[in-house]
Design an enzyme around this catalytic site. Sequence first.
Site, short mmCIF file in Angstrom:
data_model
loop_
_atom_site.label_atom_id
_atom_site.label_comp_id
_atom_site.label_asym_id
_atom_site.label_seq_id
_atom_site.Cartn_x
_atom_site.Cartn_y
_atom_site.Cartn_z
N ASN A 148 -13.99 0.33 -6.12
CA ASN A 148 -15.04 1.24 -5.65
C ASN A 148 -15.77 1.95 -6.77
O ASN A 148 -16.30 3.05 -6.57
CB ASN A 148 -14.43 2.29 -4.72
CG ASN A 148 -13.73 1.68 -3.53
OD1 ASN A 148 -14.17 0.66 -3.01
ND2 ASN A 148 -12.64 2.31 -3.10
N SER A 152 -11.37 -0.96 0.11
CA SER A 152 -10.05 -0.95 0.74
C SER A 152 -10.15 -1.24 2.23
O SER A 152 -9.22 -1.78 2.84
CB SER A 152 -9.37 0.40 0.54
OG SER A 152 -8.91 0.56 -0.76
N HIS A 179 -3.38 5.95 3.64
CA HIS A 179 -4.24 4.81 3.33
C HIS A 179 -3.69 3.51 3.91
O HIS A 179 -4.43 2.72 4.52
CB HIS A 179 -4.36 4.72 1.80
CG HIS A 179 -5.35 3.73 1.29
ND1 HIS A 179 -5.03 2.42 1.05
CD2 HIS A 179 -6.66 3.88 0.96
CE1 HIS A 179 -6.09 1.79 0.57
NE2 HIS A 179 -7.10 2.66 0.51
N ASP A 186 0.85 -1.19 0.00
CA ASP A 186 0.00 0.00 0.00
C ASP A 186 0.89 1.25 0.00
O ASP A 186 1.96 1.25 -0.61
CB ASP A 186 -0.92 -0.03 1.23
CG ASP A 186 -2.25 0.64 0.99
OD1 ASP A 186 -2.26 1.87 0.81
OD2 ASP A 186 -3.29 -0.05 1.00
#
Length: 839
Positions: free
Chosen positions: A465, A547, A363, A310
Amino acid sequence: MVVPSGLITEGDTNDTQSPLRANDTPATAEPIPNPGIVVGFGSALPTGVVGDRFEKTADEWDSFKVSLAAGQIVALEVSKWDAVQPGRNDLDLFLFDSNLKLVASSEGVEQYEGFYVPADGNYFVVVRTMHGASTYQLFVASADQVSAQAAAMGLNRFGDFVPGEAVVTVQPVAQAKVVGMTLDRVAANDRPISGATVVAGQANRAMRVQFARAAAKAVGAESAEREPWSGHVMSSEESVRAETIRQIKALRASSDVRSASPNYRVSANAVPNDPLYKLQWHYPLINLPEAWNITDGSRGGAPVVVAVVDSGVVVTHPDLAGQLVAGFDFVSDTRASRDGDGIDADASDPGDLAHGGRTSSFHGTHVAGTIVAKTNNALGVAGVAGGARVMPVRVLGAGGQGTTYDILQGFRFAAGLANDSGRVPAQRADIVNMSLGGPGAVQAFQDAITDARAQGVIVVAAAGNEHSDRPSFPASYSGVISVSAVVPDRSLAEYSNFGPRITVAAPGGSQYLDENADGRPDQVISTVGVDTGGAPGWTYEAMPGTSMASPHVAGVIALMRAVNPGLTPAQIDQLLATGAMTDDIGPSGRDDQFGFGLINAYKSVLAAQNLVVATPAAPVLSSSEKLLSFGAARVQMSFELRNIGGGALSVTSVTSNVPWVSVAPSSVDANRLGLYSVTIDRAKLPVGAHRAVITVTGATDVISVPVSVVVSAGAFPGNAGLMTVMLVDPLTQKRLYGTAMLSTNGSYAFSMSGIAPGAYVLLAGNDPNASGYICELGELCGVWPLKASPQLISVSSNLTGLNFAVLPDDTSISKIWSAAVQSTSPFERVIQAARASMH
């Protein structure tokens, strides 16, 4: 102009133009709403300012009366708090029962004070100004991010700690002052610290300290002590606890002291004591608390390792301390890396400036916290598998963007395969989580996933998404567990991808729904960083997305690996396909929205255990809700009954113990498992807080679902007291017109005349500290049409219908978990924003 219901200004502020309603004593305690916010002012000494209401007398006490339910939180924010000199403006918070006996307190020197309400009842809430003077905001609410932090950090006399003791650390420059194993030479500012003896530890680390005066009180060597507000005579135990808190408070106010806390008692508990756990609605949804009764993800020998491929991780976040293993940074483009170089061994997140180029997403830190945030540390959130460890692998840089190649190299590193770093981790990851994706497939990536699975690595990825059935990669590669997202009612999230590649669903949260009625959308809260200049600080934030769903599944598989270290990717595939890890919430069998169903942590851990020892799982009755909290406004809620074990299970009865709670099946199967609707009748209840219990009897066991209800004494229309309305020229900041108006049922009518043509900002506020300025921190402030986005009013003729809301300034509230400090006042920010809109 409107003041929202439940928002009031207390009766004895420093503003002489505002009507006086004294509230210093039990007899004059002021009724306040539940839920609600009170804006107030307190002063420990006379202000000495000519014209002030408290020019010659102090405003030490503010007293309020309210009905509260167990588990609610009362919290206080000190508006004029000084981070350099904690306690310079020091306000404490107390809770007295209807017999004027103290039952909770928060007596630190921090900006935030707060406590959980211990039981249902009618209470007095008392704010005492100990030092200085300040406006404040008093919150009566369910658990939220602000008040939960206040309750966790507050010095509560009734906490479970060892009376007469503290855990203390001192600043490096003060270590030499710890002479003869005492803290007497540690600077105490204007507060007495004496007889503080170090009984364990050393000056260069944590010390266990005992207080001589508390010991004297314990044996009755001092005369009986009274509570100053209520006059209640303290018992010896109460006096010792009060003295302990006073001494710890004095230590916290010292510049020589780094930290001082009670020596809390701790016990093993499957339900975490993390203060924000109450906001983690997503864990009961997947039966995680039941799984924790079996394992927290710890295992003997090498830990279970989950690689988070990530944006990196804020390694200084205290809820991730000790929860990480060494990772790597594979962001190869130095222009995108934001850390000054290409790939290196530092996987920390310097920030990606993903939010409009101003703030960063952090994130990867959010994802990592969902998996392994330290649990039962009385801080922040709980992780799904707090006993596991995260390997941070940084592959996303500026703007939250990365390349397939960098991500591939990061994945190969995590899986222990050859990669551009020229090294592999000492222990490859058991599970790899990738909460990222894009539309393009790369054969080399598919090959790496195949190789990793052959080594025993389980791969989990977010489905995407875009609310689309178009494939997203890496989630759509063969051998990857692709995770869609659900909202609290277990329906597909409005943003979640779907389609034939979906394997399983997990909580991702909603941008809109507020099923638990806490005043905010039901999203997934976890650890993040915060941009404050220099190295990132830390905070907590709620986010929605697949996520956020993916790490729930990765964390559950970590729990499974803890009880069955030999668990293979193929076995996981088989368990998913047979429904052994999920609740089938869509059409029977696999479907394109939820795959094989919603992940069920308890079933998954049992399934992993059963592969080691083949014993059939017994049926277990469970409720989706552990508490139905109706608060002061809700009338109807629902809960779901499930069999989270194996075998057959039927429900024989669902009953309430009181006539004002009715329960009816909403959507149940032949075994009476499914959704039930609960309705309350407040007309049958007196004013106050009330509890009930719904009892569910099954063929094998009985469970209880508590119900909590508050009945208010009547409507509390918003009342800000005296208000000032003004037009301001944003260029000169000259106040062109101002007038004070009194409220009627929360609404303020105002009119202005004789205004010169031009462009103005229209704003209004109160002035509880009588500073001569409105819209300061802690005060009420309204701007037309919205405070967050002020617009200019062009005045050339008569204008009507200029309605806007007056609200507390919440700049510091939103930053409670961070070290960020706003350098400008709310008024200045309003004017700056208006000025910017002119260009």
